[in-house]
Design a protein around this motif. Structure first.
Motif, PDB file in Angstrom:
ATOM      1  N   ASP A   1      -3.563  -2.416  -8.612  1.00  0.00           N
ATOM      2  CA  ASP A   1      -4.672  -3.331  -8.394  1.00  0.00           C
ATOM      3  C   ASP A   1      -5.847  -2.599  -7.779  1.00  0.00           C
ATOM      4  N   LEU A   2      -5.559  -1.526  -7.047  1.00  0.00           N
ATOM      5  CA  LEU A   2      -6.606  -0.708  -6.443  1.00  0.00           C
ATOM      6  C   LEU A   2      -6.080   0.696  -6.263  1.00  0.00           C
ATOM      7  N   GLN A   3      -6.886   1.674  -6.649  1.00  0.00           N
ATOM      8  CA  GLN A   3      -6.574   3.082  -6.424  1.00  0.00           C
ATOM      9  C   GLN A   3      -7.659   3.644  -5.515  1.00  0.00           C
TER      10      GLN A   3
ATOM     11  N   PRO B   1       6.829  -4.512 -10.007  1.00  0.00           N
ATOM     12  CA  PRO B   1       7.379  -5.866 -10.118  1.00  0.00           C
ATOM     13  C   PRO B   1       7.634  -6.546  -8.769  1.00  0.00           C
ATOM     14  N   HIS B   2       7.709  -5.773  -7.700  1.00  0.00           N
ATOM     15  CA  HIS B   2       8.011  -6.318  -6.376  1.00  0.00           C
ATOM     16  C   HIS B   2       6.751  -6.633  -5.570  1.00  0.00           C
ATOM     17  N   ALA B   3       5.591  -6.192  -6.051  1.00  0.00           N
ATOM     18  CA  ALA B   3       4.353  -6.306  -5.274  1.00  0.00           C
ATOM     19  C   ALA B   3       3.404  -7.322  -5.895  1.00  0.00           C
ATOM     20  N   ARG B   4       2.893  -8.237  -5.070  1.00  0.00           N
ATOM     21  CA  ARG B   4       1.854  -9.149  -5.558  1.00  0.00           C
ATOM     22  C   ARG B   4       0.603  -8.359  -5.917  1.00  0.00           C
ATOM     23  N   LYS B   5       0.234  -7.425  -5.018  1.00  0.00           N
ATOM     24  CA  LYS B   5      -0.865  -6.495  -5.264  1.00  0.00           C
ATOM     25  C   LYS B   5      -0.349  -5.119  -4.898  1.00  0.00           C
ATOM     26  N   LEU B   6      -0.642  -4.138  -5.736  1.00  0.00           N
ATOM     27  CA  LEU B   6      -0.176  -2.769  -5.510  1.00  0.00           C
ATOM     28  C   LEU B   6      -1.384  -1.854  -5.388  1.00  0.00           C
ATOM     29  N   ILE B   7      -1.468  -1.177  -4.247  1.00  0.00           N
ATOM     30  CA  ILE B   7      -2.579  -0.287  -3.921  1.00  0.00           C
ATOM     31  C   ILE B   7      -1.991   1.089  -3.663  1.00  0.00           C
TER      32      ILE B   7
ATOM     33  N   LEU C   1       5.631   4.142  -8.626  1.00  0.00           N
ATOM     34  CA  LEU C   1       4.677   3.034  -8.703  1.00  0.00           C
ATOM     35  C   LEU C   1       5.137   2.001  -9.731  1.00  0.00           C
ATOM     36  N   GLN C   2       5.703   2.460 -10.844  1.00  0.00           N
ATOM     37  CA  GLN C   2       6.221   1.540 -11.857  1.00  0.00           C
ATOM     38  C   GLN C   2       7.405   0.743 -11.313  1.00  0.00           C
ATOM     39  N   GLU C   3       8.213   1.367 -10.467  1.00  0.00           N
ATOM     40  CA  GLU C   3       9.336   0.663  -9.836  1.00  0.00           C
ATOM     41  C   GLU C   3       8.826  -0.374  -8.831  1.00  0.00           C
TER      42      GLU C   3
ATOM     43  N   ILE D   1       0.864  -1.175   0.000  1.00  0.00           N
ATOM     44  CA  ILE D   1       0.000   0.000   0.000  1.00  0.00           C
ATOM     45  C   ILE D   1       0.901   1.225   0.000  1.00  0.00           C
ATOM     46  N   VAL D   2       0.759   2.064  -1.026  1.00  0.00           N
ATOM     47  CA  VAL D   2       1.584   3.259  -1.152  1.00  0.00           C
ATOM     48  C   VAL D   2       0.750   4.465  -0.744  1.00  0.00           C
ATOM     49  N   ASP D   3       1.110   5.039   0.391  1.00  0.00           N
ATOM     50  CA  ASP D   3       0.487   6.267   0.872  1.00  0.00           C
ATOM     51  C   ASP D   3       1.631   7.231   1.090  1.00  0.00           C
TER      52      ASP D   3
END
Length: 175
Positions: A120-122, A96-102, A91-93, A75-77
């Motif tokens: 995967d979710l915004q 590849p490291h995240a199964r799911k990226l929020i 986010l592009q970096e 989760i990127v906050d």
């Protein structure tokens, strides 16, 4: 929540960015933890934000890449200083490291095109008319994160109620 999930939250809290991101992330982490999830934080160490996360009972790490691979979701906050949302490049970096990226987005992202498949979710906390509306995007103030302690607050009916849209209020919404 089926099975124990590991979630990684990337956030920041310092003089340039304020503490709003950290406080929102703490509210989310506490709720996720109450539902049985494990939550790790990555934040720049030796900042007020990192200190507040530790005060909240969380371990804080500086290196996110290894933790991201071991997490069910990232989760990127987080935002760069003076910017209202994370850079697309970051986010592009992370992808590849995240199964799911929020990612939490808000002011300044209402008209931004996020490349298909990047998130995967915004969670867009914008209340602007032109906020993104698409599958995998939660939009508007009904998705705001507020600590549970505030639910018990009862405003004084004889006094003013102050609503602040946070930060520098770039769209002049507080008034």
């Amino acid at each position: 929540m089926s099975g124990t999930k590991r979630l990684l939250i990337l956030t920041a809290g310092d003089k340039a960015r304020g503490m709003g991101l950290v406080m929102r992330s703490l509210a989310l982490a506490d709720e996720l933890k109450s539902r049985g999830a494990g939550v790790d934080f990555c934040c720049e160490l030796n900042t007020p934000g990192a200190d507040r996360l530790v005060q909240g009972g969380y371990q804080v790490y500086a290196d996110w890449i290894e933790l991201a691979g071991a997490s069910d979701a990232v989760i990127v906050d987080l935002k760069p200083s003076g910017i209202y949302a994370p850079h697309i490049e970051f986010l592009q970096e992370a992808r590849p490291h995240a199964r799911k990226l929020i990612a939490f987005t808000g002011a300044g992202w209402a008209q931004t095109d996020i490349p298909a498949g990047l998130l995967d979710l915004q969670i867009s906390q914008s209340i602007l008319v032109d906020a993104p509306s698409a599958p995998g995007v939660l939009v508007g103030p009904e998705w705001l994160m507020v600590r549970s302690e505030y639910a018990a607050c009862v405003p004084n009916q004889d006094g003013p109620i102050v609503v602040v849209m946070g930060g520098s209020d770039p769209h002049g919404l507080t008034g």
